[in-house]
Design a protein around this motif. Structure first.
Motif, PDB file in Angstrom:
ATOM      1  N   SER A  36      43.134  48.353  45.416  1.00 27.85           N
ATOM      2  CA  SER A  36      41.757  47.994  45.785  1.00 27.85           C
ATOM      3  C   SER A  36      41.312  46.710  45.090  1.00 27.85           C
ATOM      4  CB  SER A  36      40.797  49.139  45.466  1.00 27.85           C
ATOM      5  OG  SER A  36      40.657  49.308  44.072  1.00 27.85           O
ATOM      6  N   PHE A  37      41.827  46.439  43.907  1.00 25.41           N
ATOM      7  CA  PHE A  37      41.431  45.229  43.193  1.00 25.41           C
ATOM      8  C   PHE A  37      41.943  43.973  43.894  1.00 25.41           C
ATOM      9  CE2 PHE A  37      41.118  48.575  40.078  1.00 25.41           C
ATOM     10  CZ  PHE A  37      39.870  48.327  39.560  1.00 25.41           C
ATOM     11  N   ALA A  38      43.129  44.057  44.461  1.00 20.80           N
ATOM     12  CA  ALA A  38      43.645  42.919  45.228  1.00 20.80           C
ATOM     13  C   ALA A  38      42.803  42.692  46.478  1.00 20.80           C
ATOM     14  CB  ALA A  38      45.103  43.158  45.604  1.00 20.80           C
ATOM     15  N   PHE A  39      42.392  43.779  47.124  1.00 17.63           N
ATOM     16  CA  PHE A  39      41.550  43.638  48.314  1.00 17.63           C
ATOM     17  C   PHE A  39      40.165  43.103  47.963  1.00 17.63           C
ATOM     18  CE2 PHE A  39      44.539  46.882  50.068  1.00 17.63           C
ATOM     19  CZ  PHE A  39      45.079  46.053  51.041  1.00 17.63           C
ATOM     20  N   ILE A  40      39.645  43.502  46.819  1.00 20.49           N
ATOM     21  CA  ILE A  40      38.355  42.961  46.378  1.00 20.49           C
ATOM     22  C   ILE A  40      38.490  41.453  46.150  1.00 20.49           C
ATOM     23  CG2 ILE A  40      36.661  42.934  44.500  1.00 20.49           C
ATOM     24  CD1 ILE A  40      37.234  45.953  44.134  1.00 20.49           C
ATOM     25  N   LYS A  41      39.572  41.060  45.505  1.00 13.48           N
ATOM     26  CA  LYS A  41      39.806  39.636  45.244  1.00 13.48           C
ATOM     27  C   LYS A  41      39.891  38.855  46.557  1.00 13.48           C
ATOM     28  CE  LYS A  41      41.110  36.073  42.688  1.00 13.48           C
ATOM     29  NZ  LYS A  41      40.248  35.433  41.734  1.00 13.48           N
ATOM     30  N   LEU A  42      40.603  39.405  47.525  1.00 11.70           N
ATOM     31  CA  LEU A  42      40.714  38.734  48.825  1.00 11.70           C
ATOM     32  C   LEU A  42      39.369  38.668  49.539  1.00 11.70           C
ATOM     33  CD1 LEU A  42      44.060  40.214  50.184  1.00 11.70           C
ATOM     34  CD2 LEU A  42      43.618  37.852  49.515  1.00 11.70           C
ATOM     35  N   SER A  43      38.606  39.730  49.448  1.00 13.44           N
ATOM     36  CA  SER A  43      37.320  39.743  50.157  1.00 13.44           C
ATOM     37  C   SER A  43      36.310  38.800  49.514  1.00 13.44           C
ATOM     38  CB  SER A  43      36.758  41.159  50.237  1.00 13.44           C
ATOM     39  OG  SER A  43      36.440  41.646  48.962  1.00 13.44           O
ATOM     40  N   MET A  44      36.450  38.528  48.233  1.00 14.23           N
ATOM     41  CA  MET A  44      35.510  37.622  47.565  1.00 14.23           C
ATOM     42  C   MET A  44      35.684  36.176  48.024  1.00 14.23           C
ATOM     43  SD  MET A  44      33.423  39.293  45.747  1.00 14.23           S
ATOM     44  CE  MET A  44      33.532  40.528  47.016  1.00 14.23           C
ATOM     45  N   THR A  45      36.812  35.875  48.673  1.00 18.12           N
ATOM     46  CA  THR A  45      36.983  34.528  49.221  1.00 18.12           C
ATOM     47  C   THR A  45      36.219  34.363  50.531  1.00 18.12           C
ATOM     48  OG1 THR A  45      38.999  35.157  50.412  1.00 18.12           O
ATOM     49  CG2 THR A  45      39.262  34.273  48.173  1.00 18.12           C
ATOM     50  N   GLU A  46      35.893  35.483  51.177  1.00 17.97           N
ATOM     51  CA  GLU A  46      35.223  35.433  52.476  1.00 17.97           C
ATOM     52  C   GLU A  46      33.737  35.765  52.415  1.00 17.97           C
ATOM     53  OE1 GLU A  46      36.753  34.427  55.263  1.00 17.97           O
ATOM     54  OE2 GLU A  46      38.577  34.113  54.094  1.00 17.97           O
ATOM     55  N   ILE A  47      33.358  36.701  51.557  1.00 20.78           N
ATOM     56  CA  ILE A  47      31.961  37.137  51.493  1.00 20.78           C
ATOM     57  C   ILE A  47      31.485  37.126  50.045  1.00 20.78           C
ATOM     58  CG2 ILE A  47      32.036  38.546  53.580  1.00 20.78           C
ATOM     59  CD1 ILE A  47      32.393  41.006  51.831  1.00 20.78           C
ATOM     60  N   THR A 106      38.548  35.898  38.237  1.00 20.63           N
ATOM     61  CA  THR A 106      39.692  36.318  37.430  1.00 20.63           C
ATOM     62  C   THR A 106      40.755  36.923  38.335  1.00 20.63           C
ATOM     63  OG1 THR A 106      40.344  37.551  35.455  1.00 20.63           O
ATOM     64  CG2 THR A 106      38.786  38.629  36.925  1.00 20.63           C
ATOM     65  N   THR A 107      41.821  37.403  37.750  1.00 18.93           N
ATOM     66  CA  THR A 107      42.895  38.005  38.542  1.00 18.93           C
ATOM     67  C   THR A 107      42.600  39.484  38.780  1.00 18.93           C
ATOM     68  OG1 THR A 107      44.173  38.632  36.592  1.00 18.93           O
ATOM     69  CG2 THR A 107      44.579  36.436  37.514  1.00 18.93           C
ATOM     70  N   PRO A 108      43.171  40.047  39.840  1.00 14.67           N
ATOM     71  CA  PRO A 108      42.967  41.479  40.094  1.00 14.67           C
ATOM     72  C   PRO A 108      43.482  42.367  38.960  1.00 14.67           C
ATOM     73  CG  PRO A 108      43.832  40.421  42.053  1.00 14.67           C
ATOM     74  CD  PRO A 108      43.872  39.404  40.950  1.00 14.67           C
ATOM     75  N   SER A 109      44.563  41.955  38.303  1.00 16.25           N
ATOM     76  CA  SER A 109      45.108  42.791  37.227  1.00 16.25           C
ATOM     77  C   SER A 109      44.165  42.840  36.028  1.00 16.25           C
ATOM     78  CB  SER A 109      46.487  42.287  36.806  1.00 16.25           C
ATOM     79  OG  SER A 109      46.412  40.947  36.373  1.00 16.25           O
ATOM     80  N   ILE A 110      43.546  41.728  35.692  1.00 23.66           N
ATOM     81  CA  ILE A 110      42.583  41.732  34.585  1.00 23.66           C
ATOM     82  C   ILE A 110      41.359  42.558  34.963  1.00 23.66           C
ATOM     83  CG2 ILE A 110      41.006  40.291  33.238  1.00 23.66           C
ATOM     84  CD1 ILE A 110      43.169  38.139  33.228  1.00 23.66           C
ATOM     85  N   SER A 111      40.929  42.440  36.205  1.00 18.80           N
ATOM     86  CA  SER A 111      39.791  43.236  36.667  1.00 18.80           C
ATOM     87  C   SER A 111      40.097  44.729  36.582  1.00 18.80           C
ATOM     88  CB  SER A 111      39.440  42.851  38.100  1.00 18.80           C
ATOM     89  OG  SER A 111      38.386  43.628  38.584  1.00 18.80           O
ATOM     90  N   ALA A 112      41.303  45.118  36.992  1.00 17.71           N
ATOM     91  CA  ALA A 112      41.697  46.529  36.914  1.00 17.71           C
ATOM     92  C   ALA A 112      41.776  46.990  35.463  1.00 17.71           C
ATOM     93  CB  ALA A 112      43.041  46.735  37.605  1.00 17.71           C
ATOM     94  N   PHE A 113      42.275  46.134  34.587  1.00 16.93           N
ATOM     95  CA  PHE A 113      42.373  46.480  33.169  1.00 16.93           C
ATOM     96  C   PHE A 113      40.993  46.706  32.563  1.00 16.93           C
ATOM     97  CE2 PHE A 113      42.528  45.130  28.689  1.00 16.93           C
ATOM     98  CZ  PHE A 113      43.408  46.084  28.206  1.00 16.93           C
ATOM     99  N   VAL A 114      40.072  45.807  32.834  1.00 13.27           N
ATOM    100  CA  VAL A 114      38.716  45.936  32.291  1.00 13.27           C
ATOM    101  C   VAL A 114      38.029  47.176  32.861  1.00 13.27           C
ATOM    102  CG1 VAL A 114      36.439  44.846  32.223  1.00 13.27           C
ATOM    103  CG2 VAL A 114      38.481  43.488  31.795  1.00 13.27           C
ATOM    104  N   THR A 115      38.214  47.425  34.144  1.00 12.98           N
ATOM    105  CA  THR A 115      37.626  48.616  34.759  1.00 12.98           C
ATOM    106  C   THR A 115      38.229  49.882  34.167  1.00 12.98           C
ATOM    107  OG1 THR A 115      37.249  47.404  36.805  1.00 12.98           O
ATOM    108  CG2 THR A 115      37.210  49.791  36.943  1.00 12.98           C
ATOM    109  N   GLY A 116      39.521  49.868  33.922  1.00 10.26           N
ATOM    110  CA  GLY A 116      40.174  51.015  33.300  1.00 10.26           C
ATOM    111  C   GLY A 116      39.672  51.268  31.889  1.00 10.26           C
TER     112      GLY A 116
END
Length: 127
Positions: A36-47, A106-116
């Motif tokens: 889901s973090f990768a999809f969030i990152k991709l969606s932030m480029t569009e919306i 930031t990158t999806p992996s850092i976002s997932a780490f912080v969320t975790g």
């Protein structure tokens, strides 16, 4: 149908099939959460983050409204519970919006780490 499923699970408890089902469910949940973090990152480029959060909240609201109404009919949900849930939803949506905005930078992996880490932080804040 539900009784048949409960009967099947009761018989299967302790079996290899039951353990495999549990492990597979855990892996699938982890896969969905992680991607889901990768999809969030991709969606932030569009919306923008607000539109993303509003859409996600709308989908969740439409999906969960029938369950809320069913609980209301059974008398489980009262006004106080609804009000508390609404406030919790607003706080959660704000967090999602901030997370989406942060993921754009930031990158999806850092976002997932912080969320975790948030599950660890909760214990420090409540102690």
């Amino acid at each position: 149908m539900r009784v048949a499923l409960e009967l099947f699970l009761a018989r299967a408890k302790g079996s290899v099939l039951y353990k495999l089902l549990g492990f597979s469910s855990l892996v699938l949940t982890t896969l969905i959460w992680g991607t889901s973090f990768a999809f969030i990152k991709l969606s932030m480029t569009e919306i923008d983050p607000f539109t993303y959060t509003a859409t996600r909240t709308l989908i969740a609201s439409v999906t969960l409204t029938p369950a809320l109404l069913a609980r209301k009919l059974r008398g489980v949900v009262d006004y106080t519970s609804f009000k508390r849930g609404f406030i919790t939803g607003l706080v959660y949506s704000t967090g999602l919006c901030l997370q989406a905005a942060g993921t754009a930078h930031t990158t999806p992996s850092i976002s997932a780490f912080v969320t975790g880490l948030s599950s660890v932080h909760v214990h420090f804040y409540t102690a």
